[in-house]
Scaffold this active site. Structure first.
Site, PDB file in Angstrom:
ATOM      1  N   GLY A  11       0.821  -1.215   0.000  1.00  0.00           N
ATOM      2  CA  GLY A  11       0.000   0.000   0.000  1.00  0.00           C
ATOM      3  C   GLY A  11       0.850   1.259   0.000  1.00  0.00           C
ATOM      4  O   GLY A  11       0.531   2.237  -0.687  1.00  0.00           O
ATOM      5  N   ASP A  12       1.947   1.247   0.770  1.00  0.00           N
ATOM      6  CA  ASP A  12       2.868   2.388   0.784  1.00  0.00           C
ATOM      7  C   ASP A  12       3.509   2.570  -0.590  1.00  0.00           C
ATOM      8  O   ASP A  12       3.725   3.702  -1.052  1.00  0.00           O
ATOM      9  CB  ASP A  12       3.954   2.171   1.840  1.00  0.00           C
ATOM     10  CG  ASP A  12       3.372   1.759   3.181  1.00  0.00           C
ATOM     11  OD1 ASP A  12       2.310   2.292   3.558  1.00  0.00           O
ATOM     12  OD2 ASP A  12       3.986   0.899   3.847  1.00  0.00           O
TER      13      ASP A  12
END
Length: 302
Positions: free
Chosen positions: A250-251
């Site tokens: 997600g990052d």
């Protein structure tokens, strides 16, 4: 310049153990030691994609110094506040028949430490990007994200927020440039279960109505979607590949979006670059590299 904030960075000690058993001596079959924290992950992937950033936050003790050393070895610039009491946390991730995690606490962050961070943030101005990612430690005010955004309001800083529940909802009034919940986190905000893009879109638009400029939703194996400030909706399944390690995916999606947007000022390109960067990290033991992302973009015809 891009800045990332990680209030509680970590050393991530990832170990593989065949058939882990409690109460027994277990031996590892593989080990990885990595700097951890959502903002730190964003900074590392940005560097891998060819963009400089500065990682901000708090560090303490020998573990904090090791986090700085690991980032320097990856040529990522950091400017952490050195906290006097405690040590930066070690998070243990055990991969066996089941995955388990033990997360450390982190140092005792004082009001004077927070003031030093604010002094650094006061240097940001027109055209800078700031990524606020992850949870807020119990030793800090729960309003820390709101306080930062209120402090920077009107300065032309593009702020990205990757947080959950009230941490996310409470900053929408400051009109963040981008927010990136996943579909489950989006559902938690509104008390519903969301599993398809058709279900997700109206709720993503609600967050936009509440103040967010751009809303990107990650949906793991179902890809993701982006609702833009100019009224466009982009959605796609992810590129094909085998999931190896979902930590940091997600990052990486956030870092990929910023890469695409900075390079082209085109939201469609930013969305697909984000989608493929998140997938590239998920398909690898390490965080995404540029050549991996470009290969996946080509597989989607981009």
């Amino acid at each position: 310049m891009i800045y990332t904030v990680t209030f509680n960075p970590s050393i991530d000690y990832i170990v593989d153990v065949d058939h882990f058993q409690t109460g027994m001596v277990n031996r590892t079959t593989g080990e990885h030691v990595l700097p951890g924290g959502k903002g730190i992950n964003v900074s590392i992937v940005l560097k891998n994609m060819g963009h400089e950033s500065r990682a901000l936050g708090f560090m303490a003790g020998f573990t904090g110094r090791e986090i700085e050393r690991l980032l320097a070895a990856s040529q990522v610039e950091s400017d952490f506040i050195d906290v006097a009491e405690g040590m930066s946390r070690i998070n243990v991730k055990l991969r066996s028949d089941q995955e388990s995690e033990i997360n450390g606490q982190g140092p005792a962050i004082r009001a004077s430490d927070i003031a030093k961070l604010y002094d650094k943030l006061d240097q940001l101005g027109e055209g800078d990007f700031l990524v606020l990612a992850g949870s807020i430690p119990d030793v800090m005010p729960a309003s820390s994200y709101e306080d930062i955004m209120a402090r920077l309001e009107g300065r032309g800083v593009h702020i990205v927020v990757d947080a959950t529940r009230d941490l996310l909802v409470n900053v929408l009034k400051y009109h963040p440039f981008l927010i990136k919940p996943n579909n489950h986190e989006l559902g938690e905000i509104f008390g519903v279960s969301l599993s398809t893009k058709e279900e997700v879109i109206p709720y993503a638009k609600k967050l936009q109505e509440m103040g967010a400029k751009n809303v990107m939703i990650s949906m793991a194996g179902d890809g993701g979607l982006l609702i833009t400030e100019d009224g466009q909706t982009y959605a796609s399944m992810p590129p094909k590949g085998r999931i190896v390690n979902s930590v940091g995916a997600g990052d990486s999606m956030v870092a990929g979006f910023l890469t695409g947007y900075i390079e082209t000022a085109d939201y469609e390109n930013a969305f697909y670059t984000g989608l493929c960067t998140g997938s590239a990290s998920a398909f690898s033991e390490e965080l995404a590299e540029r050549n991996e992302v470009e290969t996946l973009l080509r597989s989607l015809g981009r």
